[in-house]
Design a protein around this motif. Sequence first.
Motif, PDB file in Angstrom:
ATOM      1  N   ASP A   2      35.386  86.549  42.460  1.00 19.79           N
ATOM      2  CA  ASP A   2      35.480  87.730  43.315  1.00 19.79           C
ATOM      3  C   ASP A   2      36.779  88.464  43.013  1.00 19.79           C
ATOM      4  N   LEU A  56      39.856  90.568  44.333  1.00 19.88           N
ATOM      5  CA  LEU A  56      40.649  90.880  45.519  1.00 19.88           C
ATOM      6  C   LEU A  56      41.750  91.844  45.115  1.00 19.88           C
ATOM      7  N   GLY A  88      45.303  93.988  46.478  1.00 22.12           N
ATOM      8  CA  GLY A  88      46.333  94.190  47.481  1.00 22.12           C
ATOM      9  C   GLY A  88      47.226  95.357  47.118  1.00 22.12           C
ATOM     10  N   ALA A 117      48.145  84.216  45.786  1.00 22.68           N
ATOM     11  CA  ALA A 117      46.804  84.053  45.216  1.00 22.68           C
ATOM     12  C   ALA A 117      46.717  82.770  44.388  1.00 22.68           C
ATOM     13  N   ALA A 155      39.315  85.475  42.177  1.00 17.22           N
ATOM     14  CA  ALA A 155      39.242  84.259  42.975  1.00 17.22           C
ATOM     15  C   ALA A 155      37.872  83.615  42.834  1.00 17.22           C
ATOM     16  N   ALA A 167      39.207  82.994  50.320  1.00 19.99           N
ATOM     17  CA  ALA A 167      39.721  84.344  50.077  1.00 19.99           C
ATOM     18  C   ALA A 167      40.460  84.881  51.295  1.00 19.99           C
ATOM     19  N   GLN A 168      39.982  84.550  52.477  1.00 17.49           N
ATOM     20  CA  GLN A 168      40.635  85.053  53.684  1.00 17.49           C
ATOM     21  C   GLN A 168      42.064  84.533  53.799  1.00 17.49           C
ATOM     22  N   LEU A 226      44.158  86.807  51.687  1.00 12.99           N
ATOM     23  CA  LEU A 226      44.357  88.105  52.335  1.00 12.99           C
ATOM     24  C   LEU A 226      45.321  87.994  53.512  1.00 12.99           C
ATOM     25  N   TRP A 261      48.783  87.681  52.156  1.00 11.67           N
ATOM     26  CA  TRP A 261      49.277  88.985  51.708  1.00 11.67           C
ATOM     27  C   TRP A 261      49.767  89.817  52.893  1.00 11.67           C
ATOM     28  N   PRO A 294      45.592  94.391  52.110  1.00 19.74           N
ATOM     29  CA  PRO A 294      44.362  94.173  51.337  1.00 19.74           C
ATOM     30  C   PRO A 294      43.484  95.428  51.359  1.00 19.74           C
ATOM     31  N   PRO A 309      39.709  96.723  50.794  1.00 19.06           N
ATOM     32  CA  PRO A 309      38.330  96.247  50.654  1.00 19.06           C
ATOM     33  C   PRO A 309      37.576  97.062  49.600  1.00 19.06           C
ATOM     34  N   SER A 367      35.119  97.273  46.010  1.00 12.61           N
ATOM     35  CA  SER A 367      34.121  96.666  45.133  1.00 12.61           C
ATOM     36  C   SER A 367      33.955  97.549  43.909  1.00 12.61           C
TER      37      SER A 367
END
Length: 376
Positions: A216, A218, A220, A319, A341, A347-348, A351, A354, A361, A363, A365
């Motif tokens: 995934d 991520l 920041g 991370a 990741a 993952a949470q 975040l 961070w 973070p 969001p 995609s």
Amino acid sequence: MIETRAPGKLYIAGEYAVVSPGQPAVLVAVDRCITVRLTESEGAGRIHSSEYGQAPLVWRRKENGEAIVLEHRPADYVLSAIAAVEELRAARGAAPRYFDLNISSELDDADGRKFGLGSSGAVTVATIAALDRFYSLELTPTERFRLALLATIAISPNASGGDLAASTFGGWIRYSSPDRAALRAHREEHGVVSALECSDWAGFSARRITPPSSLDLLVGWTGSPASTEHLVKRVHTPGTGAAPGADAPAAADANPRPFASFTAESHALVDDLVAACDDDDAEQALQTIGRARTLLQRLGFTSGSLIETETLRRLCEIAEDHGAAAKPSGAGGGDCGIALAPNHTDAQAILTGWEAEGIRPLPLSAHREEGEIDDF
């Protein structure tokens, strides 16, 4: 009304090296966009954008209907995009028309601070797409990319065009740049039509890749803007010591390596990352991102440039503590960092870590792929 949207971008690997013709990078187009709305007008054209304040930028044509005149002419990507399309439109015999542009952005926060997602590239791509439809030029995606790059290097000669490729083609791509100095000189001497088809595009390539399905992305945002142009210029004219407050990375040599060595190593790791994507090899992709971070650290140290700021360092460390691989995205010096990741990673927790460091973070995609990439 004509409405076009172009996504922002993030560099995954290959930044700095991609400025050299033929050197590759991996980028991803993200699902936040610049939107351009075009409506036909009479007597004058107007460009509405928060970049110009509350009043629109007004433009008119000279008596022959071809050249555009402004009351004041800022060095602006939108105007350069308009000029490039207008030159092509005139060469194809289409009649000049007035139009208004209304530009809005999802690539900054509520206070207008940019996230470092390539807003200049996205607005250039979206403007050219709108005018392509307005004048019924029927350009292919690759022709729109080429026109966008010609418009961009008229303003920023060293721009690699990676952001333009991501904004044009969408998805994940491997990109390498042509010789922009040669293209700019060709256009100045022979015009935009000839420049679109000349041999100076030889170094350009773009192809789609698919990241490993078990990883995934991520992202920041450090909240600190960075000047890509300034950092790239500094790296290409390296100093003799580290950036203020920087410690030598473990992999750094005692003597600075020339930039040519950096580009060779960057090329190799981009090839390894693309191979990992093609093979759906998550472990190899993670290792490559780690190597890319180390390479950028060394470049920053040997050039005296603060590519990995303290906040970006903490982003990466948090991370990595949770099993992900992370690095600055783009020129560094602020803006965004990215992490890949594994799906099983918490993952949470990354975040949350961070956020505790003041890192926001985002969001994001991957934006959908946009049409075919022509190879010509």
